[in-house]
Design an enzyme around this catalytic site. Structure first.
Site, PDB file in Angstrom:
ATOM      1  N   THR A  33      -3.315   5.090   7.617  1.00  0.00           N
ATOM      2  CA  THR A  33      -2.657   5.614   6.424  1.00  0.00           C
ATOM      3  C   THR A  33      -1.212   5.138   6.356  1.00  0.00           C
ATOM      4  O   THR A  33      -0.657   4.639   7.336  1.00  0.00           O
ATOM      5  CB  THR A  33      -2.701   7.160   6.401  1.00  0.00           C
ATOM      6  OG1 THR A  33      -1.993   7.658   7.537  1.00  0.00           O
ATOM      7  CG2 THR A  33      -4.141   7.668   6.428  1.00  0.00           C
ATOM      8  N   ASP A  34      -0.635   5.295   5.174  1.00  0.00           N
ATOM      9  CA  ASP A  34       0.766   4.900   4.992  1.00  0.00           C
ATOM     10  C   ASP A  34       1.595   6.128   4.624  1.00  0.00           C
ATOM     11  O   ASP A  34       1.114   7.256   4.665  1.00  0.00           O
ATOM     12  CB  ASP A  34       0.882   3.786   3.945  1.00  0.00           C
ATOM     13  CG  ASP A  34       0.325   4.185   2.581  1.00  0.00           C
ATOM     14  OD1 ASP A  34       0.158   5.398   2.317  1.00  0.00           O
ATOM     15  OD2 ASP A  34       0.055   3.285   1.769  1.00  0.00           O
ATOM     16  N   LYS A  35       2.836   5.921   4.244  1.00  0.00           N
ATOM     17  CA  LYS A  35       3.728   7.037   3.936  1.00  0.00           C
ATOM     18  C   LYS A  35       3.282   7.845   2.725  1.00  0.00           C
ATOM     19  O   LYS A  35       3.718   8.963   2.529  1.00  0.00           O
ATOM     20  CB  LYS A  35       5.159   6.533   3.711  1.00  0.00           C
ATOM     21  CG  LYS A  35       5.840   6.117   4.991  1.00  0.00           C
ATOM     22  CD  LYS A  35       7.285   5.789   4.747  1.00  0.00           C
ATOM     23  CE  LYS A  35       7.948   5.468   6.064  1.00  0.00           C
ATOM     24  NZ  LYS A  35       9.393   5.364   5.940  1.00  0.00           N
ATOM     25  N   GLY A  39       0.265   8.811   2.423  1.00  0.00           N
ATOM     26  CA  GLY A  39      -0.824   9.648   2.901  1.00  0.00           C
ATOM     27  C   GLY A  39      -2.210   9.119   2.591  1.00  0.00           C
ATOM     28  O   GLY A  39      -3.197   9.806   2.818  1.00  0.00           O
ATOM     29  N   ILE A  40      -2.271   7.910   2.050  1.00  0.00           N
ATOM     30  CA  ILE A  40      -3.563   7.295   1.762  1.00  0.00           C
ATOM     31  C   ILE A  40      -3.752   6.079   2.660  1.00  0.00           C
ATOM     32  O   ILE A  40      -2.802   5.586   3.269  1.00  0.00           O
ATOM     33  CB  ILE A  40      -3.687   6.883   0.275  1.00  0.00           C
ATOM     34  CG1 ILE A  40      -2.618   5.849  -0.096  1.00  0.00           C
ATOM     35  CG2 ILE A  40      -3.616   8.099  -0.632  1.00  0.00           C
ATOM     36  CD1 ILE A  40      -2.751   5.267  -1.487  1.00  0.00           C
TER      37      ILE A  40
END
Length: 141
Positions: free
Chosen positions: A13-15, A17-18
């Site tokens: 995930t990335d910042k 949240g996905i």
């Protein structure tokens, strides 16, 4: 068609949240390697007999985000089979049955010498195994 399941890991995930888009490419590779194992032509076996299958192109249409701990089901099918190339389709769905991505990858087949392999001649067993999983009625040579 075969199906592969992938549980989304936190590091994917990335910042926001996905799942970061680059991970879908990894999942395609995981699903393709799993597909080859299921048709009794594991990637290890291919390399032992001197065959490699580099990626020639990728196409991904994202339609729904995925999140940490989601279970993604990836349906794999051979869309096109030529003498030295194949095109693979992937349909990724979440547990709710929503399509999260539709993808394609194209792969060449090369001998360890670097020469293109002619599957029907050089690896007839692999060719027949792939042909039986072709999603259309006849091969696209």
């Amino acid at each position: 068609m075969t199906s592969y399941k992938h549980k989304v890991q936190y590091y994917e995930t990335d910042k926001m949240g996905i799942v970061h888009h680059s991970n879908y490419i990894r999942w395609m590779e995981e699903a393709r390697v799993d597909f080859l194992e299921k048709i009794s032509w594991s990637y290890d076996q291919l390399e032992k007999v001197g065959l490699v299958s580099p990626v020639l192109s990728l196409n991904i249409d994202y339609s729904h985000p995925t999140y940490f701990s989601d279970m993604v089901s990836i349906d794999v099918e051979i869309l096109e089979l030529k003498m030295s190339k194949m095109r693979v389709g992937y349909k990724m769905t979440n547990e709710e049955g929503e399509v999260v991505a539709k993808c394609e990858s194209s792969h060449g087949f090369l001998l360890s010498s670097g020469r293109p392999a002619i599957l029907k001649r050089d690896f007839p067993g692999l060719y027949e195994a792939l042909l039986t999983h072709l999603s259309i009625e006849k091969e696209s040579i």
